[in-house]
Design a protein around this motif. Structure first.
Motif, PDB file in Angstrom:
ATOM      1  N   GLY A  39       2.679  17.308 -50.642  1.00 26.11           N
ATOM      2  CA  GLY A  39       4.217  16.350 -50.156  1.00 26.11           C
ATOM      3  C   GLY A  39       3.984  15.331 -51.113  1.00 26.11           C
ATOM      4  N   VAL A  40       4.744  15.017 -51.942  1.00 22.57           N
ATOM      5  CA  VAL A  40       5.646  13.948 -52.682  1.00 22.57           C
ATOM      6  C   VAL A  40       6.126  12.631 -51.729  1.00 22.57           C
ATOM      7  CG1 VAL A  40       6.873  12.388 -54.389  1.00 22.57           C
ATOM      8  CG2 VAL A  40       6.033  13.932 -54.692  1.00 22.57           C
ATOM      9  N   HIS A  41       6.385  12.700 -50.453  1.00 19.19           N
ATOM     10  CA  HIS A  41       7.957  12.208 -49.534  1.00 19.19           C
ATOM     11  C   HIS A  41       6.524  11.741 -48.274  1.00 19.19           C
ATOM     12  CE1 HIS A  41       7.648  15.988 -48.167  1.00 19.19           C
ATOM     13  NE2 HIS A  41       8.049  15.836 -47.128  1.00 19.19           N
ATOM     14  N   ASP A  42       5.538  12.605 -48.290  1.00 21.05           N
ATOM     15  CA  ASP A  42       4.472  11.534 -47.305  1.00 21.05           C
ATOM     16  C   ASP A  42       3.228  11.996 -47.238  1.00 21.05           C
ATOM     17  OD1 ASP A  42       4.085  14.470 -47.113  1.00 21.05           O
ATOM     18  OD2 ASP A  42       5.343  14.734 -44.963  1.00 21.05           O
ATOM     19  N   GLY A  43       2.400  12.408 -48.388  1.00 20.57           N
ATOM     20  CA  GLY A  43       1.215  12.589 -48.472  1.00 20.57           C
ATOM     21  C   GLY A  43       1.040  13.727 -47.832  1.00 20.57           C
ATOM     22  N   HIS A  44       1.198  14.712 -47.503  1.00 16.58           N
ATOM     23  CA  HIS A  44       0.357  15.356 -46.576  1.00 16.58           C
ATOM     24  C   HIS A  44       0.031  16.465 -47.354  1.00 16.58           C
ATOM     25  CE1 HIS A  44       2.309  13.664 -42.285  1.00 16.58           C
ATOM     26  NE2 HIS A  44       0.968  13.008 -42.974  1.00 16.58           N
ATOM     27  N   PHE A  45      -0.808  17.569 -47.092  1.00 17.33           N
ATOM     28  CA  PHE A  45      -1.282  18.704 -47.565  1.00 17.33           C
ATOM     29  C   PHE A  45      -0.363  19.901 -46.833  1.00 17.33           C
ATOM     30  CE2 PHE A  45      -4.795  15.998 -49.024  1.00 17.33           C
ATOM     31  CZ  PHE A  45      -4.153  16.221 -50.418  1.00 17.33           C
ATOM     32  N   TYR A  46       0.095  20.732 -47.710  1.00 18.35           N
ATOM     33  CA  TYR A  46       0.933  22.326 -47.118  1.00 18.35           C
ATOM     34  C   TYR A  46      -0.132  23.810 -47.605  1.00 18.35           C
ATOM     35  CZ  TYR A  46       4.178  18.285 -45.640  1.00 18.35           C
ATOM     36  OH  TYR A  46       4.965  17.591 -44.735  1.00 18.35           O
ATOM     37  N   ALA A  47       0.290  24.163 -47.188  1.00 18.68           N
ATOM     38  CA  ALA A  47       0.147  25.763 -47.458  1.00 18.68           C
ATOM     39  C   ALA A  47       1.211  26.231 -48.068  1.00 18.68           C
ATOM     40  CB  ALA A  47      -1.016  26.479 -46.905  1.00 18.68           C
ATOM     41  N   LEU A  48       1.991  26.618 -49.213  1.00 19.23           N
ATOM     42  CA  LEU A  48       2.555  27.591 -49.521  1.00 19.23           C
ATOM     43  C   LEU A  48       2.281  29.198 -49.347  1.00 19.23           C
ATOM     44  CD1 LEU A  48       5.587  27.757 -50.229  1.00 19.23           C
ATOM     45  CD2 LEU A  48       5.372  27.629 -52.689  1.00 19.23           C
ATOM     46  N   LYS A  49       3.019  29.844 -49.049  1.00 17.39           N
ATOM     47  CA  LYS A  49       2.505  31.319 -48.530  1.00 17.39           C
ATOM     48  C   LYS A  49       3.519  31.887 -49.464  1.00 17.39           C
ATOM     49  CE  LYS A  49       1.684  35.621 -45.837  1.00 17.39           C
ATOM     50  NZ  LYS A  49       1.656  35.955 -44.262  1.00 17.39           N
ATOM     51  N   ARG A  50       3.474  32.462 -50.324  1.00 19.96           N
ATOM     52  CA  ARG A  50       4.550  32.987 -51.219  1.00 19.96           C
ATOM     53  C   ARG A  50       3.919  34.545 -51.365  1.00 19.96           C
ATOM     54  NH1 ARG A  50       4.044  32.597 -56.408  1.00 19.96           N
ATOM     55  NH2 ARG A  50       1.479  32.302 -56.891  1.00 19.96           N
ATOM     56  N   ILE A  51       5.659  35.477 -50.467  1.00 19.94           N
ATOM     57  CA  ILE A  51       5.114  36.959 -50.176  1.00 19.94           C
ATOM     58  C   ILE A  51       5.608  37.482 -51.400  1.00 19.94           C
ATOM     59  CG2 ILE A  51       5.350  38.623 -48.477  1.00 19.94           C
ATOM     60  CD1 ILE A  51       5.936  36.609 -46.468  1.00 19.94           C
ATOM     61  N   ASN A  76      -0.090  25.937 -30.205  1.00 17.05           N
ATOM     62  CA  ASN A  76      -0.890  27.072 -30.593  1.00 17.05           C
ATOM     63  C   ASN A  76      -0.540  27.595 -31.023  1.00 17.05           C
ATOM     64  OD1 ASN A  76      -1.781  26.258 -27.567  1.00 17.05           O
ATOM     65  ND2 ASN A  76      -2.879  26.059 -28.778  1.00 17.05           N
ATOM     66  N   ILE A  77       0.969  27.711 -32.058  1.00 21.19           N
ATOM     67  CA  ILE A  77       1.443  28.282 -32.974  1.00 21.19           C
ATOM     68  C   ILE A  77       1.862  28.011 -34.117  1.00 21.19           C
ATOM     69  CG2 ILE A  77       3.329  30.226 -33.304  1.00 21.19           C
ATOM     70  CD1 ILE A  77       3.313  31.039 -30.541  1.00 21.19           C
ATOM     71  N   LEU A  78       0.744  28.078 -35.257  1.00 18.44           N
ATOM     72  CA  LEU A  78       1.445  27.747 -36.689  1.00 18.44           C
ATOM     73  C   LEU A  78       2.719  27.349 -36.535  1.00 18.44           C
ATOM     74  CD1 LEU A  78      -0.287  26.284 -39.044  1.00 18.44           C
ATOM     75  CD2 LEU A  78       0.318  28.556 -40.096  1.00 18.44           C
ATOM     76  N   ARG A  79       2.920  26.029 -37.056  1.00 17.57           N
ATOM     77  CA  ARG A  79       4.611  25.313 -37.258  1.00 17.57           C
ATOM     78  C   ARG A  79       4.702  26.148 -38.339  1.00 17.57           C
ATOM     79  NH1 ARG A  79       2.712  20.628 -37.447  1.00 17.57           N
ATOM     80  NH2 ARG A  79       3.049  18.841 -39.188  1.00 17.57           N
ATOM     81  N   LEU A  80       6.493  26.481 -38.940  1.00 12.97           N
ATOM     82  CA  LEU A  80       7.243  26.505 -40.140  1.00 12.97           C
ATOM     83  C   LEU A  80       7.918  25.380 -41.071  1.00 12.97           C
ATOM     84  CD1 LEU A  80       7.800  28.537 -42.886  1.00 12.97           C
ATOM     85  CD2 LEU A  80       9.454  29.307 -40.860  1.00 12.97           C
ATOM     86  N   LEU A  97       6.640  26.929 -46.074  1.00 12.59           N
ATOM     87  CA  LEU A  97       5.555  26.221 -46.013  1.00 12.59           C
ATOM     88  C   LEU A  97       5.179  26.127 -45.656  1.00 12.59           C
ATOM     89  CD1 LEU A  97       5.374  24.089 -48.103  1.00 12.59           C
ATOM     90  CD2 LEU A  97       6.848  22.729 -47.335  1.00 12.59           C
ATOM     91  N   LEU A  98       4.148  25.959 -45.100  1.00  9.34           N
ATOM     92  CA  LEU A  98       2.947  25.469 -43.686  1.00  9.34           C
ATOM     93  C   LEU A  98       2.507  24.418 -43.445  1.00  9.34           C
ATOM     94  CD1 LEU A  98       2.532  29.374 -43.838  1.00  9.34           C
ATOM     95  CD2 LEU A  98       3.831  28.680 -41.852  1.00  9.34           C
ATOM     96  N   PRO A  99       1.580  24.063 -42.339  1.00 11.38           N
ATOM     97  CA  PRO A  99       1.040  22.388 -42.691  1.00 11.38           C
ATOM     98  C   PRO A  99      -0.209  23.254 -42.787  1.00 11.38           C
ATOM     99  CG  PRO A  99       1.878  23.040 -40.109  1.00 11.38           C
ATOM    100  CD  PRO A  99       2.669  24.131 -41.739  1.00 11.38           C
ATOM    101  N   TYR A 100      -0.995  22.124 -43.820  1.00 13.57           N
ATOM    102  CA  TYR A 100      -2.333  22.796 -44.076  1.00 13.57           C
ATOM    103  C   TYR A 100      -3.485  22.605 -43.127  1.00 13.57           C
ATOM    104  CZ  TYR A 100      -7.181  22.393 -47.078  1.00 13.57           C
ATOM    105  OH  TYR A 100      -7.777  22.728 -47.577  1.00 13.57           O
ATOM    106  N   MET A 101      -4.725  23.189 -42.882  1.00 13.49           N
ATOM    107  CA  MET A 101      -5.391  22.982 -41.941  1.00 13.49           C
ATOM    108  C   MET A 101      -7.032  23.077 -43.414  1.00 13.49           C
ATOM    109  SD  MET A 101      -4.031  22.074 -39.126  1.00 13.49           S
ATOM    110  CE  MET A 101      -2.223  22.370 -38.946  1.00 13.49           C
ATOM    111  N   ARG A 102      -7.142  21.974 -42.594  1.00 17.74           N
ATOM    112  CA  ARG A 102      -8.567  22.080 -44.151  1.00 17.74           C
ATOM    113  C   ARG A 102     -10.092  23.097 -44.012  1.00 17.74           C
ATOM    114  NH1 ARG A 102     -12.147  18.030 -43.021  1.00 17.74           N
ATOM    115  NH2 ARG A 102     -11.654  16.434 -41.158  1.00 17.74           N
ATOM    116  N   ARG A 103     -10.236  22.941 -42.122  1.00 20.12           N
ATOM    117  CA  ARG A 103     -10.681  23.497 -41.794  1.00 20.12           C
ATOM    118  C   ARG A 103     -11.381  25.233 -41.894  1.00 20.12           C
ATOM    119  NH1 ARG A 103     -12.197  21.346 -35.784  1.00 20.12           N
ATOM    120  NH2 ARG A 103     -13.901  23.271 -36.016  1.00 20.12           N
ATOM    121  N   GLY A 104     -10.105  25.847 -42.022  1.00 24.64           N
ATOM    122  CA  GLY A 104      -9.349  26.852 -42.308  1.00 24.64           C
ATOM    123  C   GLY A 104      -9.653  28.144 -41.371  1.00 24.64           C
ATOM    124  N   THR A 105     -10.247  29.052 -40.628  1.00 24.96           N
ATOM    125  CA  THR A 105     -10.306  29.582 -39.971  1.00 24.96           C
ATOM    126  C   THR A 105     -11.462  29.799 -38.710  1.00 24.96           C
ATOM    127  OG1 THR A 105     -10.675  31.543 -40.952  1.00 24.96           O
ATOM    128  CG2 THR A 105      -8.560  31.350 -41.369  1.00 24.96           C
TER     129      THR A 105
END
Length: 305
Positions: A39-51, A76-80, A97-105
């Motif tokens: 995100g340019v506005h906040d510097g946070h990383f996001y995961a973009l899921k494209r269906i 405990n539920i991934l937010r949109l 557009l979802l938060p990115y979790m660097r540790r994975g699953t």
């Protein structure tokens, strides 16, 4: 429906008036892709899921996944974060557009430990499993079931908080089946949407007069607990060898004997993996048992070496 989206320049896009930079591809499935954005506005990383939506049915399913996400604001539920559906020629794409979790699953963590010939301690299992169960309770409380719970659909935050994701297979908790046509339709749906080695026994051969309820998730919850304890799902090897999972799940899985975990944890696992769904507990009972287990764990060391 959803927020506005535009591709502003190569590697940059805007969703809901916020700009994001494309960083890299994270993965892809049969009909979806996941990209890492910043995100340019906040510097946070996001995961973009494209269906990818090839027809109206695909579009309907994608919109359903978006709607399921929008039902929940739970830790405990991934937010949109944002979403949109955009036209791509004759096809459509749904963007989540979802938060990115660097540790994975959770599965990534289980594999990592297994590669080191190590195992998850009981205290950590209880912590993660309680978070998964609390997220599941939130889903059940709204009258839905997840239907595709598995370690690859549980993300872990930096502080080991589990987040349930991939809500596209969610549907009503109780499904009444009154004839063979409905039974076959649900059976076919489950074959497409519910991962085979975590699929509850009653979804392999659906009876023509029955009620399928949210306890399909309790079976999957048991499979997840087994995976955290023993490094793989109880039916992963059955599937990998090409044997019949449908046949294997009709008999109670033998739980390996180990001094590594308390007898109480083994008893909990056995109570979840019951073939007859009517004999399986509901999620409030599971959370009550976990509370008692954690009380014991705080008073004495339950993890064995």
């Amino acid at each position: 429906m959803g927020h506005s989206l535009c591709i502003c320049s190569r590697g940059t896009l805007t969703i809901d008036n916020k700009r994001y930079l494309f960083i890299q591809k994270l993965g892809e499935g049969g009909f979806s892709y996941v990209d890492l954005l910043e995100g340019v506005h906040d510097g946070h990383f996001y995961a973009l899921k494209r269906i990818l939506c090839h027809d109206e049915e695909d579009r309907k399913n994608a919109l359903h996944e978006i709607e399921m996400h929008r039902l929940f604001q739970h830790p405990n539920i991934l937010r949109l974060e944002a979403h949109c559906v955009t036209e791509k020629g004759p096809k459509w794409e749904a963007w989540l557009l979802l938060p990115y979790m660097r540790r994975g699953t959770l599965w990534n963590e289980v594999e990592h430990l297994r590669d080191k010939n190590s195992f998850m301690p009981e205290e950590r299992i209880l912590h993660i499993f309680q978070g998964i169960s609390m997220g599941l309770q939130a889903i059940h409380n709204k009258g839905y079931a997840h239907r595709d719970l598995k370690p690859t659909n549980v993300l872990l935050t930096d502080d080991d908080c589990p987040l349930l994701m991939d809500l596209g297979s969610m549907n009503q908790a109780q499904i009444e089946i009154t004839n063979s046509r409905q039974a076959l339709a649900l059976q076919d749906w489950a074959a497409q949407r519910c991962t085979i080695s975590y699929r509850a026994p009653e979804l392999f051969t659906v009876e023509s007069q029955c009620v399928i309820d949210e306890r399909t998730d309790i079976w999957a919850l048991g499979c997840i607990l087994f995976c955290m304890m023993f490094g793989e799902g109880p039916y992963d090897m059955t599937f990998q060898k090409g044997d019949s999972v449908a046949l294997a799940v009709q008999n109670n899985i033998p739980i390996p004997k180990t001094p590594r975990y308390s007898e109480s944890l083994i008893v909990l696992l056995n109570s979840l993996m019951v073939v007859n769904p009517q004999e399986r507990p509901h999620i409030p009972w599971v959370l009550h048992q976990l509370k008692e287990l954690q009380t014991v764990a705080s008073g004495q060391a339950t993890t064995r070496i």
